[in-house]
Design a protein around this motif. Structure first.
Motif, PDB file in Angstrom:
ATOM      1  N   GLY A 165      -7.763  -9.545 -18.911  1.00 50.02           N
ATOM      2  CA  GLY A 165      -8.204  -8.369 -19.283  1.00 50.02           C
ATOM      3  C   GLY A 165      -7.577  -7.028 -18.262  1.00 50.02           C
ATOM      4  N   LEU A 166      -6.726  -7.576 -17.439  1.00 46.10           N
ATOM      5  CA  LEU A 166      -5.863  -6.735 -16.527  1.00 46.10           C
ATOM      6  C   LEU A 166      -4.738  -6.159 -17.207  1.00 46.10           C
ATOM      7  CD1 LEU A 166      -6.525  -7.580 -13.041  1.00 46.10           C
ATOM      8  CD2 LEU A 166      -7.653  -5.821 -14.386  1.00 46.10           C
ATOM      9  N   ALA A 167      -3.768  -5.112 -16.960  1.00 42.95           N
ATOM     10  CA  ALA A 167      -2.615  -4.769 -17.599  1.00 42.95           C
ATOM     11  C   ALA A 167      -1.673  -5.437 -16.805  1.00 42.95           C
ATOM     12  CB  ALA A 167      -2.524  -3.354 -17.757  1.00 42.95           C
ATOM     13  N   SER A 168      -0.327  -5.561 -17.411  1.00 39.68           N
ATOM     14  CA  SER A 168       0.795  -6.123 -16.510  1.00 39.68           C
ATOM     15  C   SER A 168       1.191  -5.043 -15.577  1.00 39.68           C
ATOM     16  CB  SER A 168       1.931  -6.198 -17.547  1.00 39.68           C
ATOM     17  OG  SER A 168       1.779  -7.213 -18.556  1.00 39.68           O
ATOM     18  N   GLY A 169       1.488  -5.556 -14.350  1.00 42.78           N
ATOM     19  CA  GLY A 169       1.955  -4.679 -13.299  1.00 42.78           C
ATOM     20  C   GLY A 169       1.929  -5.147 -12.056  1.00 42.78           C
ATOM     21  N   LEU A 170       2.218  -4.648 -10.943  1.00 40.39           N
ATOM     22  CA  LEU A 170       2.113  -4.990  -9.564  1.00 40.39           C
ATOM     23  C   LEU A 170       0.824  -4.795  -9.151  1.00 40.39           C
ATOM     24  CD1 LEU A 170       4.309  -6.058  -7.321  1.00 40.39           C
ATOM     25  CD2 LEU A 170       4.385  -3.652  -6.978  1.00 40.39           C
ATOM     26  N   TYR A 171       0.310  -5.835  -8.588  1.00 47.08           N
ATOM     27  CA  TYR A 171      -1.070  -5.614  -7.799  1.00 47.08           C
ATOM     28  C   TYR A 171      -0.762  -6.269  -6.267  1.00 47.08           C
ATOM     29  CZ  TYR A 171      -2.987  -5.092 -12.329  1.00 47.08           C
ATOM     30  OH  TYR A 171      -3.286  -4.585 -13.501  1.00 47.08           O
ATOM     31  N   TYR A 172      -1.664  -5.641  -5.523  1.00 42.38           N
ATOM     32  CA  TYR A 172      -1.764  -6.192  -3.996  1.00 42.38           C
ATOM     33  C   TYR A 172      -3.093  -7.082  -3.713  1.00 42.38           C
ATOM     34  CZ  TYR A 172       2.059  -3.211  -3.355  1.00 42.38           C
ATOM     35  OH  TYR A 172       3.494  -2.815  -3.691  1.00 42.38           O
ATOM     36  N   TYR A 173      -2.939  -7.931  -2.759  1.00 41.82           N
ATOM     37  CA  TYR A 173      -4.194  -8.514  -2.374  1.00 41.82           C
ATOM     38  C   TYR A 173      -4.220  -8.390  -0.720  1.00 41.82           C
ATOM     39  CZ  TYR A 173      -1.395 -12.678  -1.717  1.00 41.82           C
ATOM     40  OH  TYR A 173      -0.229 -13.515  -1.758  1.00 41.82           O
ATOM     41  N   GLN A 174      -5.571  -7.575  -0.307  1.00 42.34           N
ATOM     42  CA  GLN A 174      -5.454  -7.481   1.101  1.00 42.34           C
ATOM     43  C   GLN A 174      -6.706  -8.293   1.838  1.00 42.34           C
ATOM     44  OE1 GLN A 174      -7.910  -4.100   1.519  1.00 42.34           O
ATOM     45  NE2 GLN A 174      -7.623  -4.079   3.914  1.00 42.34           N
ATOM     46  N   LEU A 175      -6.144  -8.838   2.991  1.00 40.90           N
ATOM     47  CA  LEU A 175      -6.920  -9.568   3.936  1.00 40.90           C
ATOM     48  C   LEU A 175      -7.506  -8.950   4.992  1.00 40.90           C
ATOM     49  CD1 LEU A 175      -7.939 -12.742   4.845  1.00 40.90           C
ATOM     50  CD2 LEU A 175      -5.783 -12.680   6.042  1.00 40.90           C
ATOM     51  N   GLN A 176      -9.071  -9.129   5.063  1.00 38.77           N
ATOM     52  CA  GLN A 176      -9.630  -8.558   6.151  1.00 38.77           C
ATOM     53  C   GLN A 176     -10.203  -9.620   7.029  1.00 38.77           C
ATOM     54  OE1 GLN A 176     -12.405  -5.300   5.502  1.00 38.77           O
ATOM     55  NE2 GLN A 176     -10.716  -3.997   4.703  1.00 38.77           N
ATOM     56  N   ILE A 177     -10.362  -9.638   8.241  1.00 46.29           N
ATOM     57  CA  ILE A 177     -10.854 -10.590   9.160  1.00 46.29           C
ATOM     58  C   ILE A 177     -11.800  -9.796  10.087  1.00 46.29           C
ATOM     59  CG2 ILE A 177     -10.555 -12.453  10.924  1.00 46.29           C
ATOM     60  CD1 ILE A 177      -8.060 -13.355   9.638  1.00 46.29           C
ATOM     61  N   ASN A 178     -13.077 -10.350  10.186  1.00 42.03           N
ATOM     62  CA  ASN A 178     -13.917  -9.563  10.825  1.00 42.03           C
ATOM     63  C   ASN A 178     -13.993  -7.978  10.700  1.00 42.03           C
ATOM     64  OD1 ASN A 178     -15.076 -12.036  11.585  1.00 42.03           O
ATOM     65  ND2 ASN A 178     -13.680 -12.201  13.413  1.00 42.03           N
ATOM     66  N   GLY A 179     -13.608  -7.698   9.553  1.00 41.88           N
ATOM     67  CA  GLY A 179     -13.855  -6.193   9.239  1.00 41.88           C
ATOM     68  C   GLY A 179     -12.582  -5.287   9.685  1.00 41.88           C
ATOM     69  N   HIS A 180     -11.486  -6.243  10.074  1.00 45.65           N
ATOM     70  CA  HIS A 180     -10.142  -5.639  10.674  1.00 45.65           C
ATOM     71  C   HIS A 180      -9.275  -5.974   9.403  1.00 45.65           C
ATOM     72  CE1 HIS A 180     -11.277  -4.764  14.816  1.00 45.65           C
ATOM     73  NE2 HIS A 180     -12.051  -5.891  14.557  1.00 45.65           N
ATOM     74  N   ARG A 181      -8.392  -4.818   8.958  1.00 47.17           N
ATOM     75  CA  ARG A 181      -7.141  -4.884   8.101  1.00 47.17           C
ATOM     76  C   ARG A 181      -6.383  -5.710   8.639  1.00 47.17           C
ATOM     77  NH1 ARG A 181      -8.737   0.873   7.702  1.00 47.17           N
ATOM     78  NH2 ARG A 181     -10.293   1.204   5.856  1.00 47.17           N
TER      79      ARG A 181
END
Length: 191
Positions: A165-181
């Motif tokens: 259901g998402l369009a082709s393209g660049l995506y990012y995934y972000q990790l947070q640990i204990n609320g810290h980016r």
């Protein structure tokens, strides 16, 4: 006192505000980048990044394209040059006991396969118990999905992500640990 590497004249830094701090990422002369951590009462060298590209003194501009990823574009005699630097900000200890201790309690893996259609797997590992959040964003920084948002024990983890259901393209995934980016990586959806 720490000597700050020479920055490229006439270069615009990438700047990001984060809670009570701000970060400025400058192209470093002759190559690489320098990250400065700015607080109301001091400026500190946060990180230096090596790279082989030699900057010109004209027309360089930077922007954060994800939580911990900076994109620079620069003019050169042969046209413009694009450079992306990942993991630019060195994150201090989560417990705050040692402001010079770099976090070594996690690893965020590159998704596989990458490019993908429509499913991929995102992995991470923890050395200590922590509250973990992984969120997916599109290239414009718009929130797309939350992969995990819960406390995890030490270990290795893999989570599937279905981009149906998402369009082709660049995506990012972000990790947070204990609320810290902490970290972010890019992935490419190809239909």
């Amino acid at each position: 006192n720490v000597a700050v590497p020479e920055i490229v004249r006439e270069a615009q830094p990438a700047v990001k505000n984060s809670d009570s701090l701000a970060y400025a990422v400058y192209p470093t002369w002759p190559n690489g980048a320098t990250v400065l951590q700015l607080s109301p009462d001091q400026i500190q060298l946060n990180n230096t990044i090596s790279d082989s590209y030699n900057w010109s003194y004209i027309g360089t501009d930077g922007i954060f394209i994800a939580e911990n990823t900076v994109y620079f574009v620069s003019l050169s005699k042969n046209g413009y040059v694009e450079k992306t630097f990942n993991n630019v900000i060195s994150v201090v200890s989560i417990n705050g006991n040692d402001n010079n201790h770099i976090v070594d309690t996690y690893t965020l893996g590159q998704n596989y396969p990458n490019p993908f259609n429509p499913q991929t797997t995102i992995s991470f590992s923890l050395q200590h118990k922590a509250f973990v959040s992984i969120k997916i964003y599109d290239i414009n920084g718009n929130f797309v999905d939350s992969l995990i948002n819960e406390e995890r024990m030490p270990g290795n983890y893999e989570y599937p992500f279905n981009a149906q259901g998402l369009a082709s393209g660049l995506y990012y995934y972000q990790l947070q640990i204990n609320g810290h980016r902490i970290d972010a990586k890019k992935m490419l959806l190809v239909r």
